[in-house]
Write a protein that holds these residues in place. Structure first.
Motif, PDB file in Angstrom:
ATOM      1  N   ILE A   1      74.106  94.019  36.949  1.00  0.00           N
ATOM      2  CA  ILE A   1      74.893  93.234  37.909  1.00  0.00           C
ATOM      3  C   ILE A   1      76.244  92.860  37.307  1.00  0.00           C
ATOM      4  CG2 ILE A   1      74.998  91.024  39.113  1.00  0.00           C
ATOM      5  CD1 ILE A   1      71.931  91.312  39.528  1.00  0.00           C
ATOM      6  N   VAL A   2      76.242  92.408  36.049  1.00  0.00           N
ATOM      7  CA  VAL A   2      77.500  92.038  35.387  1.00  0.00           C
ATOM      8  C   VAL A   2      78.420  93.243  35.287  1.00  0.00           C
ATOM      9  CG1 VAL A   2      78.505  91.303  33.181  1.00  0.00           C
ATOM     10  CG2 VAL A   2      76.547  90.078  34.128  1.00  0.00           C
ATOM     11  N   PHE A   3      77.892  94.375  34.880  1.00  0.00           N
ATOM     12  CA  PHE A   3      78.696  95.585  34.768  1.00  0.00           C
ATOM     13  C   PHE A   3      79.248  96.006  36.125  1.00  0.00           C
ATOM     14  CE2 PHE A   3      79.242 100.220  34.499  1.00  0.00           C
ATOM     15  CZ  PHE A   3      80.135 100.265  33.441  1.00  0.00           C
ATOM     16  N   ALA A   4      78.455  95.888  37.176  1.00  0.00           N
ATOM     17  CA  ALA A   4      78.918  96.255  38.518  1.00  0.00           C
ATOM     18  C   ALA A   4      80.048  95.335  38.973  1.00  0.00           C
ATOM     19  CB  ALA A   4      77.756  96.204  39.508  1.00  0.00           C
ATOM     20  N   VAL A   5      79.924  94.047  38.696  1.00  0.00           N
ATOM     21  CA  VAL A   5      80.975  93.101  39.078  1.00  0.00           C
ATOM     22  C   VAL A   5      82.264  93.398  38.312  1.00  0.00           C
ATOM     23  CG1 VAL A   5      81.666  90.660  38.951  1.00  0.00           C
ATOM     24  CG2 VAL A   5      79.409  91.283  39.818  1.00  0.00           C
ATOM     25  N   VAL A   6      82.164  93.614  37.011  1.00  0.00           N
ATOM     26  CA  VAL A   6      83.345  93.929  36.201  1.00  0.00           C
ATOM     27  C   VAL A   6      83.988  95.224  36.687  1.00  0.00           C
ATOM     28  CG1 VAL A   6      84.121  94.603  33.885  1.00  0.00           C
ATOM     29  CG2 VAL A   6      82.592  92.652  34.176  1.00  0.00           C
ATOM     30  N   LEU A   7      83.198  96.234  36.936  1.00  0.00           N
ATOM     31  CA  LEU A   7      83.726  97.513  37.418  1.00  0.00           C
ATOM     32  C   LEU A   7      84.374  97.353  38.790  1.00  0.00           C
ATOM     33  CD1 LEU A   7      83.903 100.446  36.514  1.00  0.00           C
ATOM     34  CD2 LEU A   7      81.788 100.873  37.732  1.00  0.00           C
ATOM     35  N   GLY A   8      83.785  96.539  39.644  1.00  0.00           N
ATOM     36  CA  GLY A   8      84.371  96.275  40.954  1.00  0.00           C
ATOM     37  C   GLY A   8      85.706  95.555  40.844  1.00  0.00           C
ATOM     38  N   LEU A   9      85.799  94.585  39.928  1.00  0.00           N
ATOM     39  CA  LEU A   9      87.063  93.878  39.721  1.00  0.00           C
ATOM     40  C   LEU A   9      88.143  94.810  39.179  1.00  0.00           C
ATOM     41  CD1 LEU A   9      85.796  90.491  38.239  1.00  0.00           C
ATOM     42  CD2 LEU A   9      86.809  90.876  40.495  1.00  0.00           C
ATOM     43  N   VAL A  10      87.789  95.642  38.221  1.00  0.00           N
ATOM     44  CA  VAL A  10      88.749  96.606  37.673  1.00  0.00           C
ATOM     45  C   VAL A  10      89.210  97.561  38.767  1.00  0.00           C
ATOM     46  CG1 VAL A  10      89.000  98.556  36.067  1.00  0.00           C
ATOM     47  CG2 VAL A  10      87.919  96.441  35.304  1.00  0.00           C
ATOM     48  N   ASP A  11      88.309  98.036  39.583  1.00  0.00           N
ATOM     49  CA  ASP A  11      88.657  98.932  40.686  1.00  0.00           C
ATOM     50  C   ASP A  11      89.605  98.245  41.668  1.00  0.00           C
ATOM     51  OD1 ASP A  11      88.449 101.334  42.285  1.00  0.00           O
ATOM     52  OD2 ASP A  11      87.176 100.147  43.638  1.00  0.00           O
ATOM     53  N   THR A  12      89.327  96.989  41.989  1.00  0.00           N
ATOM     54  CA  THR A  12      90.182  96.240  42.917  1.00  0.00           C
ATOM     55  C   THR A  12      91.577  96.039  42.338  1.00  0.00           C
ATOM     56  OG1 THR A  12      88.252  95.094  43.799  1.00  0.00           O
ATOM     57  CG2 THR A  12      90.401  94.100  44.216  1.00  0.00           C
ATOM     58  N   VAL A  13      91.643  95.639  41.071  1.00  0.00           N
ATOM     59  CA  VAL A  13      92.939  95.412  40.431  1.00  0.00           C
ATOM     60  C   VAL A  13      93.735  96.712  40.354  1.00  0.00           C
ATOM     61  CG1 VAL A  13      94.053  94.773  38.255  1.00  0.00           C
ATOM     62  CG2 VAL A  13      92.212  93.365  39.169  1.00  0.00           C
ATOM     63  N   LEU A  14      93.095  97.785  39.947  1.00  0.00           N
ATOM     64  CA  LEU A  14      93.803  99.069  39.868  1.00  0.00           C
ATOM     65  C   LEU A  14      94.240  99.541  41.254  1.00  0.00           C
ATOM     66  CD1 LEU A  14      91.756 101.013  37.163  1.00  0.00           C
ATOM     67  CD2 LEU A  14      94.019  99.977  36.936  1.00  0.00           C
TER      68      LEU A  14
ATOM     69  N   SER B   1      62.701  92.232  29.092  1.00  0.00           N
ATOM     70  CA  SER B   1      63.597  93.392  29.011  1.00  0.00           C
ATOM     71  C   SER B   1      64.081  93.817  30.394  1.00  0.00           C
ATOM     72  CB  SER B   1      62.884  94.563  28.339  1.00  0.00           C
ATOM     73  OG  SER B   1      62.504  94.223  27.030  1.00  0.00           O
ATOM     74  N   THR B   2      63.220  93.729  31.383  1.00  0.00           N
ATOM     75  CA  THR B   2      63.602  94.085  32.746  1.00  0.00           C
ATOM     76  C   THR B   2      64.680  93.158  33.262  1.00  0.00           C
ATOM     77  OG1 THR B   2      61.378  94.934  33.158  1.00  0.00           O
ATOM     78  CG2 THR B   2      62.737  94.449  35.081  1.00  0.00           C
ATOM     79  N   TRP B   3      64.535  91.855  33.007  1.00  0.00           N
ATOM     80  CA  TRP B   3      65.560  90.900  33.437  1.00  0.00           C
ATOM     81  C   TRP B   3      66.890  91.162  32.733  1.00  0.00           C
ATOM     82  CZ3 TRP B   3      65.788  88.633  37.742  1.00  0.00           C
ATOM     83  CH2 TRP B   3      64.645  88.202  38.391  1.00  0.00           C
ATOM     84  N   ILE B   4      66.837  91.508  31.465  1.00  0.00           N
ATOM     85  CA  ILE B   4      68.074  91.819  30.740  1.00  0.00           C
ATOM     86  C   ILE B   4      68.774  93.015  31.371  1.00  0.00           C
ATOM     87  CG2 ILE B   4      68.972  92.703  28.548  1.00  0.00           C
ATOM     88  CD1 ILE B   4      66.921  90.902  27.155  1.00  0.00           C
ATOM     89  N   VAL B   5      68.009  94.040  31.720  1.00  0.00           N
ATOM     90  CA  VAL B   5      68.594  95.225  32.350  1.00  0.00           C
ATOM     91  C   VAL B   5      69.184  94.886  33.716  1.00  0.00           C
ATOM     92  CG1 VAL B   5      68.038  97.483  33.338  1.00  0.00           C
ATOM     93  CG2 VAL B   5      67.161  96.869  31.094  1.00  0.00           C
ATOM     94  N   ILE B   6      68.472  94.111  34.517  1.00  0.00           N
ATOM     95  CA  ILE B   6      68.957  93.747  35.858  1.00  0.00           C
ATOM     96  C   ILE B   6      70.246  92.918  35.761  1.00  0.00           C
ATOM     97  CG2 ILE B   6      68.442  92.322  37.884  1.00  0.00           C
ATOM     98  CD1 ILE B   6      65.496  93.229  37.566  1.00  0.00           C
ATOM     99  N   ILE B   7      70.254  91.928  34.887  1.00  0.00           N
ATOM    100  CA  ILE B   7      71.438  91.067  34.751  1.00  0.00           C
ATOM    101  C   ILE B   7      72.624  91.848  34.205  1.00  0.00           C
ATOM    102  CG2 ILE B   7      72.370  89.090  33.467  1.00  0.00           C
ATOM    103  CD1 ILE B   7      69.538  87.830  33.778  1.00  0.00           C
ATOM    104  N   SER B   8      72.403  92.673  33.195  1.00  0.00           N
ATOM    105  CA  SER B   8      73.516  93.445  32.633  1.00  0.00           C
ATOM    106  C   SER B   8      74.044  94.453  33.641  1.00  0.00           C
ATOM    107  CB  SER B   8      73.105  94.138  31.336  1.00  0.00           C
ATOM    108  OG  SER B   8      72.044  95.033  31.553  1.00  0.00           O
TER     109      SER B   8
END
Length: 59
Positions: free
Chosen positions: A38-51, A29-36
């Motif tokens: 990181i994925v959410f941070a990358v997606v949010l960073g990409l959206v922020d960059t594009v906007l 469960s800890t690994w799932i939280v860590i990976i999700s």
């Protein structure tokens, strides 16, 4: 004082009835939280960059 003692006695009784997860479940469960996270941070960073780029083009 009796109410406080009864409260802690009831808490102790309830803690005995808790179904605690195994070590492997906690690690998984800890690994799932860590990976999700990181994925959410990358997606949010990409959206922020594009906007940000879109706003730079507009203004």
């Amino acid at each position: 004082m009796k109410k406080i003692a009864r409260y802690f006695k009831e808490c102790w009784f309830e803690m005995k009835n808790v179904s605690w997860p195994t070590r492997s479940v906690v690690i998984h469960s800890t690994w799932i939280v860590i990976i999700s996270t990181i994925v959410f941070a990358v997606v949010l960073g990409l959206v922020d960059t594009v906007l940000g780029l879109c706003l730079d083009l507009i203004f």
